[in-house]
Design a protein around this motif. Structure first.
Motif, mmCIF file in Angstrom:
data_model
loop_
_atom_site.group_PDB
_atom_site.id
_atom_site.type_symbol
_atom_site.label_atom_id
_atom_site.label_comp_id
_atom_site.label_asym_id
_atom_site.label_seq_id
_atom_site.Cartn_x
_atom_site.Cartn_y
_atom_site.Cartn_z
ATOM 1 N N GLN A 199 0.847 -1.188 0.000
ATOM 2 C CA GLN A 199 0.000 0.000 0.000
ATOM 3 C C GLN A 199 0.886 1.242 0.000
ATOM 4 O O GLN A 199 1.825 1.352 0.780
ATOM 5 C CB GLN A 199 -0.932 0.006 1.205
ATOM 6 C CG GLN A 199 -2.088 -0.961 1.062
ATOM 7 C CD GLN A 199 -3.289 -0.539 1.902
ATOM 8 O OE1 GLN A 199 -3.333 0.536 2.483
ATOM 9 N NE2 GLN A 199 -4.281 -1.406 1.953
ATOM 10 N N ILE A 200 0.560 2.171 -0.881
ATOM 11 C CA ILE A 200 1.363 3.375 -1.071
ATOM 12 C C ILE A 200 0.565 4.598 -0.645
ATOM 13 O O ILE A 200 -0.589 4.777 -1.046
ATOM 14 C CB ILE A 200 1.796 3.499 -2.545
ATOM 15 C CG1 ILE A 200 2.600 2.262 -2.968
ATOM 16 C CG2 ILE A 200 2.618 4.772 -2.759
ATOM 17 C CD1 ILE A 200 2.854 2.188 -4.460
ATOM 18 N N PHE A 201 1.198 5.425 0.196
ATOM 19 C CA PHE A 201 0.588 6.665 0.657
ATOM 20 C C PHE A 201 1.538 7.822 0.364
ATOM 21 O O PHE A 201 2.705 7.608 0.034
ATOM 22 C CB PHE A 201 0.294 6.583 2.161
ATOM 23 C CG PHE A 201 -0.654 5.483 2.535
ATOM 24 C CD1 PHE A 201 -2.016 5.716 2.628
ATOM 25 C CD2 PHE A 201 -0.193 4.198 2.786
ATOM 26 C CE1 PHE A 201 -2.896 4.699 2.969
ATOM 27 C CE2 PHE A 201 -1.058 3.169 3.114
ATOM 28 C CZ PHE A 201 -2.417 3.420 3.209
ATOM 29 N N ASP A 202 1.069 9.036 0.518
ATOM 30 C CA ASP A 202 1.920 10.192 0.267
ATOM 31 C C ASP A 202 3.112 10.235 1.212
ATOM 32 O O ASP A 202 4.172 10.761 0.877
ATOM 33 C CB ASP A 202 1.116 11.488 0.424
ATOM 34 C CG ASP A 202 0.106 11.682 -0.698
ATOM 35 O OD1 ASP A 202 0.158 10.911 -1.686
ATOM 36 O OD2 ASP A 202 -0.730 12.597 -0.597
ATOM 37 N N PHE A 203 2.938 9.680 2.404
ATOM 38 C CA PHE A 203 3.956 9.784 3.444
ATOM 39 C C PHE A 203 4.813 8.534 3.589
ATOM 40 O O PHE A 203 5.758 8.504 4.370
ATOM 41 C CB PHE A 203 3.290 10.076 4.795
ATOM 42 C CG PHE A 203 2.206 9.086 5.130
ATOM 43 C CD1 PHE A 203 2.486 7.881 5.741
ATOM 44 C CD2 PHE A 203 0.891 9.366 4.810
ATOM 45 C CE1 PHE A 203 1.483 6.979 6.036
ATOM 46 C CE2 PHE A 203 -0.127 8.472 5.102
ATOM 47 C CZ PHE A 203 0.174 7.275 5.721
ATOM 48 N N GLY A 204 4.497 7.479 2.868
ATOM 49 C CA GLY A 204 5.264 6.258 3.003
ATOM 50 C C GLY A 204 4.547 5.073 2.397
ATOM 51 O O GLY A 204 3.498 5.217 1.774
ATOM 52 N N SER A 205 5.108 3.898 2.570
ATOM 53 C CA SER A 205 4.499 2.689 2.021
ATOM 54 C C SER A 205 4.808 1.519 2.936
ATOM 55 O O SER A 205 5.706 1.580 3.773
ATOM 56 C CB SER A 205 5.036 2.412 0.609
ATOM 57 O OG SER A 205 6.441 2.196 0.644
ATOM 58 N N GLY A 206 4.068 0.451 2.768
ATOM 59 C CA GLY A 206 4.301 -0.732 3.570
ATOM 60 C C GLY A 206 3.490 -1.909 3.079
ATOM 61 O O GLY A 206 2.506 -1.742 2.351
ATOM 62 N N ILE A 207 3.911 -3.105 3.456
ATOM 63 C CA ILE A 207 3.229 -4.332 3.061
ATOM 64 C C ILE A 207 2.053 -4.583 3.994
ATOM 65 O O ILE A 207 2.231 -4.726 5.208
ATOM 66 C CB ILE A 207 4.182 -5.540 3.088
ATOM 67 C CG1 ILE A 207 5.415 -5.280 2.219
ATOM 68 C CG2 ILE A 207 3.440 -6.798 2.648
ATOM 69 C CD1 ILE A 207 5.115 -5.088 0.758
ATOM 70 N N ALA A 208 0.866 -4.614 3.429
ATOM 71 C CA ALA A 208 -0.334 -4.943 4.187
ATOM 72 C C ALA A 208 -0.626 -6.426 4.014
ATOM 73 O O ALA A 208 -0.869 -6.898 2.906
ATOM 74 C CB ALA A 208 -1.517 -4.114 3.702
ATOM 75 N N LYS A 209 -0.579 -7.150 5.111
ATOM 76 C CA LYS A 209 -0.869 -8.584 5.094
ATOM 77 C C LYS A 209 -2.320 -8.819 5.491
ATOM 78 O O LYS A 209 -3.027 -7.899 5.915
ATOM 79 C CB LYS A 209 0.084 -9.324 6.040
ATOM 80 C CG LYS A 209 1.553 -9.222 5.622
ATOM 81 C CD LYS A 209 2.436 -10.041 6.537
ATOM 82 C CE LYS A 209 3.890 -10.001 6.076
ATOM 83 N NZ LYS A 209 4.076 -10.666 4.774
ATOM 84 N N ALA A 210 -2.742 -10.063 5.348
ATOM 85 C CA ALA A 210 -4.128 -10.399 5.676
ATOM 86 C C ALA A 210 -4.468 -10.006 7.106
ATOM 87 O O ALA A 210 -5.575 -9.541 7.389
ATOM 88 C CB ALA A 210 -4.368 -11.889 5.455
ATOM 89 N N SER A 211 -3.512 -10.158 8.021
ATOM 90 C CA SER A 211 -3.758 -9.834 9.425
ATOM 91 C C SER A 211 -4.043 -8.350 9.618
ATOM 92 O O SER A 211 -4.798 -7.962 10.517
ATOM 93 C CB SER A 211 -2.553 -10.252 10.283
ATOM 94 O OG SER A 211 -1.363 -9.628 9.818
ATOM 95 N N ASP A 212 -3.451 -7.497 8.770
ATOM 96 C CA ASP A 212 -3.725 -6.058 8.851
ATOM 97 C C ASP A 212 -5.148 -5.747 8.403
ATOM 98 O O ASP A 212 -5.839 -4.935 9.009
ATOM 99 C CB ASP A 212 -2.721 -5.278 7.983
ATOM 100 C CG ASP A 212 -1.294 -5.420 8.479
ATOM 101 O OD1 ASP A 212 -1.052 -5.108 9.653
ATOM 102 O OD2 ASP A 212 -0.433 -5.856 7.699
ATOM 103 N N TYR A 213 -5.584 -6.401 7.320
ATOM 104 C CA TYR A 213 -6.943 -6.181 6.822
ATOM 105 C C TYR A 213 -7.982 -6.766 7.778
ATOM 106 O O TYR A 213 -9.087 -6.237 7.902
ATOM 107 C CB TYR A 213 -7.113 -6.822 5.449
ATOM 108 C CG TYR A 213 -6.497 -6.047 4.309
ATOM 109 C CD1 TYR A 213 -7.173 -4.986 3.710
ATOM 110 C CD2 TYR A 213 -5.248 -6.372 3.802
ATOM 111 C CE1 TYR A 213 -6.629 -4.266 2.666
ATOM 112 C CE2 TYR A 213 -4.686 -5.670 2.752
ATOM 113 C CZ TYR A 213 -5.381 -4.616 2.182
ATOM 114 O OH TYR A 213 -4.834 -3.915 1.139
#
Length: 268
Positions: free
Chosen positions: A124-138
């Protein structure tokens, strides 16, 4: 196995090129790419004609249609009806596969015969940074759909049968997977980062109240005796958020999103 990648678009030529390149550069060749355009007035059609030549040269199937539709989910349904592959992936204009080997990685895994939905992780990409969203995050917010639709593959025969319910403006994808779950369709998680997805400006991110109201319909809360209570609570909790969030300064929006997305790991 053959995979159909579907991109729906409307006047999105600037975003579309990144998605076209992403599909074109996939090392997995047993795919067809289907673009469903809503009758764009920008240079989308010229761009598609250019890429049609590139896809043919690469030995990959490429088709597109351009005609008026009734919105994103109507166009996605239209794409499913035209699909010839065994699996469907919806990759929105502006989004892309995580790597050139993504499809190879996904379909190198053993997929159980009775599985109807395969899903993985998302950058997932945002204006302030990015990171891997896993199933546990959703799962913290959405246990029915612990992924974004860009990072999943649905059996084509299921998409043709169930389709998106056009009653919903935002969460027709959530409704689809809810109905699949209720009908005992099996889901399989594969530990692969599948898509790059802009999480800052999507409909779900900018319309939290509408999203929650539609979820009340999906889960049939509207038919329960406690619906008035649920409705009041939803408006109290999310009504001010939607108005405030869409009118707050950009720096404040970033701070809000960063607080809500704990998986953001670096600045970009």
């Amino acid at each position: 196995m053959k995979v159909t990648i579907i991109t729906v678009c409307f006047n999105a030529s600037e975003d579309l090129q990144k998605t076209l390149d992403s599909v074109l550069n996939q090392k997995y060749t047993n795919l067809e790419y289907l673009i469903v355009d809503g009758g764009s007035q920008d240079n989308t059609l010229e761009l598609l004609k250019q890429y049609e030549i590139l896809f043919i040269s690469a030995g990959k199937s490429f088709r597109y249609i351009s005609e008026k539709d009734n919105g994103t989910y109507d166009a996605m349904n239209k794409g499913a009806r035209l699909a010839r592959g065994e699996w469907i992936n919806y990759m929105n204009a502006g989004d892309s596969f995580y790597a050139t080997t993504t499809l190879q990685e996904v379909f190198s895994h053993k997929i159980t015969d009775n599985v109807g939905v395969v899903y993985g992780d998302t950058l997932q990409i945002f204006d302030f940074g990015s990171g891997i969203a896993k199933a546990s995050d959703y799962m913290k917010d959405n246990q029915i759909m612990p992924f974004c639709h860009q990072s999943c593959f649905v059996k084509t025969k299921l998409m043709k049968e169930y389709q998106f319910d056009l009653t919903y403006q935002i969460v027709a994808d959530h409704d689809l997977f809810f109905r699949l779950t209720k009908n005992h369709i099996k889901f399989q998680y594969i530990p692969v980062v599948i898509a790059r997805y802009n999480g800052q400006y999507g409909l779900s991110a900018t319309n939290p109240l509408t999203l929650r109201l539609e979820r009340l319909q999906i889960h049939h809360i509207t038919q329960k005796w406690y619906y008035p209570i649920a409705l009041i609570w939803t408006y109290l909790r999310y009504g001010w958020i939607q108005t405030f969030k869409n009118n707050m300064p950009h720096w404040m929006t970033n701070a809000w999103m960063k607080h809500k997305r704990k998986f953001i790991i670096k600045n970009t």
